[in-house]
Design an enzyme around this catalytic site. Structure first.
Site, PDB file in Angstrom:
ATOM      1  N   HIS B 122       4.944  -2.054 -13.895  1.00  0.00           N
ATOM      2  CA  HIS B 122       5.797  -1.746 -12.743  1.00  0.00           C
ATOM      3  C   HIS B 122       5.973  -0.220 -12.686  1.00  0.00           C
ATOM      4  CE1 HIS B 122       9.687  -1.537 -10.583  1.00  0.00           C
ATOM      5  NE2 HIS B 122       9.459  -2.766 -10.167  1.00  0.00           N
ATOM      6  N   ASP B 199       9.258  -3.417 -21.639  1.00  0.00           N
ATOM      7  CA  ASP B 199       9.910  -3.672 -20.357  1.00  0.00           C
ATOM      8  C   ASP B 199      10.083  -5.195 -20.261  1.00  0.00           C
ATOM      9  OD1 ASP B 199      10.577  -4.246 -17.785  1.00  0.00           O
ATOM     10  OD2 ASP B 199       8.957  -3.102 -16.850  1.00  0.00           O
ATOM     11  N   GLN B 202      11.143  -9.041 -16.559  1.00  0.00           N
ATOM     12  CA  GLN B 202      10.768 -10.397 -16.162  1.00  0.00           C
ATOM     13  C   GLN B 202      10.914 -11.355 -17.344  1.00  0.00           C
ATOM     14  OE1 GLN B 202      10.196 -11.365 -13.120  1.00  0.00           O
ATOM     15  NE2 GLN B 202      10.243  -9.312 -12.259  1.00  0.00           N
ATOM     16  N   LYS B 225      18.338  -9.575 -12.433  1.00  0.00           N
ATOM     17  CA  LYS B 225      17.273 -10.585 -12.531  1.00  0.00           C
ATOM     18  C   LYS B 225      17.666 -11.715 -13.488  1.00  0.00           C
ATOM     19  CE  LYS B 225      13.743  -7.149 -11.828  1.00  0.00           C
ATOM     20  NZ  LYS B 225      12.933  -7.170 -10.620  1.00  0.00           N
ATOM     21  N   CYS B 363       6.031  -2.753  -6.244  1.00  0.00           N
ATOM     22  CA  CYS B 363       6.286  -1.618  -7.135  1.00  0.00           C
ATOM     23  C   CYS B 363       5.283  -1.573  -8.280  1.00  0.00           C
ATOM     24  CB  CYS B 363       7.707  -1.643  -7.693  1.00  0.00           C
ATOM     25  SG  CYS B 363       8.959  -1.516  -6.440  1.00  0.00           S
TER      26      CYS B 363
HETATM   27  C1  LIG Z   1       8.462  -5.762 -14.781  1.00  0.00           C
HETATM   28  C2  LIG Z   1       9.545  -4.956 -14.115  1.00  0.00           C
HETATM   29  N1  LIG Z   1       9.899  -3.774 -14.621  1.00  0.00           N
HETATM   30  C3  LIG Z   1      10.876  -3.022 -14.082  1.00  0.00           C
HETATM   31  C4  LIG Z   1      11.546  -3.421 -12.958  1.00  0.00           C
HETATM   32  C5  LIG Z   1      12.606  -2.530 -12.404  1.00  0.00           C
HETATM   33  O1  LIG Z   1      13.845  -3.152 -12.381  1.00  0.00           O
HETATM   34  P1  LIG Z   1      15.075  -2.444 -11.675  1.00  0.00           P
HETATM   35  O2  LIG Z   1      14.629  -2.138 -10.278  1.00  0.00           O
HETATM   36  O3  LIG Z   1      16.162  -3.451 -11.724  1.00  0.00           O
HETATM   37  O4  LIG Z   1      15.386  -1.219 -12.452  1.00  0.00           O
HETATM   38  C6  LIG Z   1      11.210  -4.647 -12.378  1.00  0.00           C
HETATM   39  C7  LIG Z   1      11.889  -5.106 -11.153  1.00  0.00           C
HETATM   40  O5  LIG Z   1      11.318  -5.264 -10.100  1.00  0.00           O
HETATM   41  C8  LIG Z   1      10.191  -5.432 -12.972  1.00  0.00           C
HETATM   42  O6  LIG Z   1       9.838  -6.615 -12.444  1.00  0.00           O
END
Ligand SMILES: Cc1ncc(COP(=O)(O)O)c(C=O)c1O
Lengths: 135, 405
Positions: B122, B199, B202, B225, B363
């Site tokens: 991401h 990270d 998910q 999430k 993203c």
């Molecule tokens: C794998 C992953 N990493 C990071 C993020 C970023 O999360 P946030 O926008 O809540 O900081 C997301 C959310 O879309 C994600 O799915």
């Protein structure tokens, strides 16, 4: 190019969204295709979920536009936007309340800022061209 | 396993009609809906129990400070961290990763050092490292994944030279659903002395996370999430690492002693929580994690595996349905392309049918391009998703196909 009044009248005869979408698709199909040489980043409208291109033309104090997209529905919406803005002076363009027209057609959600399909970005770009040709 | 229909009762928004249609919510990977327990506790605090934390000398402030710190302990237990001092509250996962980029990587990485990530990251776990590399003269290495979205061990080990000082990988891809073997990855990285950031945005929703078992150095996830509120996220960091790091932001609440010319900073986690924190949200997050634990992470995983199997079966009924990320044992995230229908067109029809999916690059633009697309549609599951949701999805896709024939 269809006249916006004709489009508007046709829309008013359509009841459910399926028919409206079908009609939009037809409008999109009738939209003259944009030459491939314009399908570049230079003419791309940013902020859209699909690829959208917009090319302005200036003639005798009037602006007209060509547009295209790789998404079928989006092409239909572009056809409506083209019909609204075709062959107008910069002054006229700035006076058009496009949100109201879309609301009347029952397509307001396609211009909302919240939907990030970016059709509003296209309208913004048209207004931007109107501004720059006015000067 | 659990009775999903009973579970759904706990989510008020799933009972509501949206534009007159049942809410077929297949966008939980973007953000999950909230159970009553979370909504109620946040409401109750705002109505009856609100005050600032760590500051007051009165009953309300003491009580809410207690609740805020208890939320930290809930997170600690959720991740099985050694101590609550290893849990830093942030705004979201993005801020947690940026915190590590600025307070650890900028301080510890030097010219020529390498940061290793996967192709499936991401933007939140990509761009901060690009910035570190630009500022510090480091190199960003990206290890390849398979065309089906698979983790390829040899691609990872091939990229893992002793120049690598940080490995930052997702535990589960938000586009492909691929589950990465983070424990093995961590062990390999540690062998060459690299630090590891996971990270878990998910993964935290779908499986039990045990940071001691994984042995990662940092781990990030977002509250919104995991059925909690927005505005709150978590950074886990090993205690000795957090202690060695300078603050990310400075101001109130994170200091030890301040004079006009000099400040000594508080110990972690306070050192990294400058200013008034997201108090109500942190408590809401604690409640959300408790809610998940009550259902049982193993049960949540089992339910999801059922849905994944069912989704694969049902999608076979759709002509020209192509999975982007097609591993049989992936998490509940399905990116797809149907014939040559543009995802935007598909989304228009699904939207009208009350089926909420997301389209775009999610993203993860380089990943979506690497898979051969510039936009894809994605349906994703939560613990409340039912087979009927999937049926409705399949029906809506069939309708779209008729439309765009
Ligand atoms: C794998 C992953 N990493 C990071 C993020 C970023 O999360 P946030 O926008 O809540 O900081 C997301 C959310 O879309 C994600 O799915």
């Amino acid at each position: 190019m269809e006249d916006i009044n004709v489009i508007s009248e046709n829309f008013s005869l359509l009841e459910d969204w399926e028919d409206k979408y079908q009609y939009l698709i037809e409008l999109g199909e009738k939209l003259p295709p944009l030459a491939d040489k314009y399908k570049t980043d230079e003419w791309k409208v940013s902020g859209c979920q699909s690829q959208v291109w917009l090319v302005p033309d200036y003639h005798d104090g009037k602006l007209s536009f060509e547009g295209d997209s790789d998404a079928i529905m989006v092409k239909g919406i572009i056809a409506v936007i083209m019909a609204i803005y075709q062959n107008k002076s910069a002054q006229e363009i700035k006076k058009i309340a496009v949100e109201k027209i879309f609301a009347k057609l029952g397509l307001q959600e396609h211009l909302s800022l919240s939907r990030r399909n970016g059709m509003m970005s296209m309208v913004d770009k048209i207004r931007y061209y109107a501004d720059s040709f006015e000067k | 396993m659990y009775d999903v229909y009973k579970i759904r009762q706990a989510f008020p928004i799933l009972q509501k009609l949206i534009d007159g249609k049942p809410n077929i919510y297949l966008d939980s990977a973007a953000s999950a809906q909230k159970p009553k327990a979370v909504i109620n506790i946040m409401n109750r605090i705002l109505k009856n129990e609100y005050a600032n934390v760590h500051r007051g000398t009165y009953a309300l402030s003491d009580k809410i400070t207690d609740k805020y710190e208890k939320a930290r302990i809930i997170v600690q237990k959720f991740l099985n961290a050694r101590s609550a001092q290893e849990i830093v509250f942030t705004r979201n996962a993005t801020e947690a990763i940026n915190l590590v980029a600025y307070s650890w990587a900028m301080e510890n990485l030097h010219q020529g050092d390498e940061i290793l990530i996967s192709e499936a990251e991401h933007h939140a776990n990509l761009i901060p490292w690009q910035i570190v590399c630009q500022k510090k003269g480091c190199v960003l290495r990206v290890f390849k994944i398979g065309d089906d979205g698979a983790y390829l061990p040899h691609e990872f080990t091939k990229s893992l030279s002793d120049k690598v000082k940080l490995v930052a990988v997702t535990a589960m891809s938000n586009v492909l659903g691929t589950i990465f073997p983070i424990k093995t990855i961590t062990a390999e990285a540690h062998k060459i002395g690299a630090k590891v950031l996971i990270d878990a945005c998910q993964a935290a929703v779908h499986q039990k996370i045990d940071v001691q078992d994984i042995d990662c150095d940092f781990l990030a996830f977002s509250g919104h999430k995991t059925y909690g509120p927005t505005g709150i996220g978590v950074l886990y960091g090993k205690s000795e690492l957090l202690k060695s790091m300078p603050p990310y932001q400075t101001g109130g609440d994170m200091v030890d002693k301040v004079t006009y010319q000099h400040t000594t900073f508080a110990e972690p986690p306070s050192r990294f929580e400058a200013g008034t924190p997201a108090i109500v949200e942190a408590i809401g997050l604690g409640e959300a994690l408790r809610y998940m634990q009550k259902i049982g992470l193993e049960n949540i995983t089992l339910h999801e595996q059922e849905l994944v199997k069912y989704m694969y079966e049902k999608c076979r009924e759709i002509k020209d349905f192509k999975h982007i990320g097609s591993l049989p044992n992936k998490g509940g995230v399905f990116s797809f392309q149907v014939g040559n229908i543009h995802p935007q067109d598909l989304a228009y029809v699904l939207g009208k049918e009350g089926v909420a999916i997301r389209i775009g690059h999610h993203c993860a633009e380089p990943l979506v391009e690497r898979m051969g697309y510039n936009s894809v549609a994605r349906a994703s599951f939560g613990l409340y998703t039912t087979k009927e949701d999937i049926d409705a999805f399949v029906k809506a896709v069939a309708k779209a196909q008729k439309f765009f024939k």
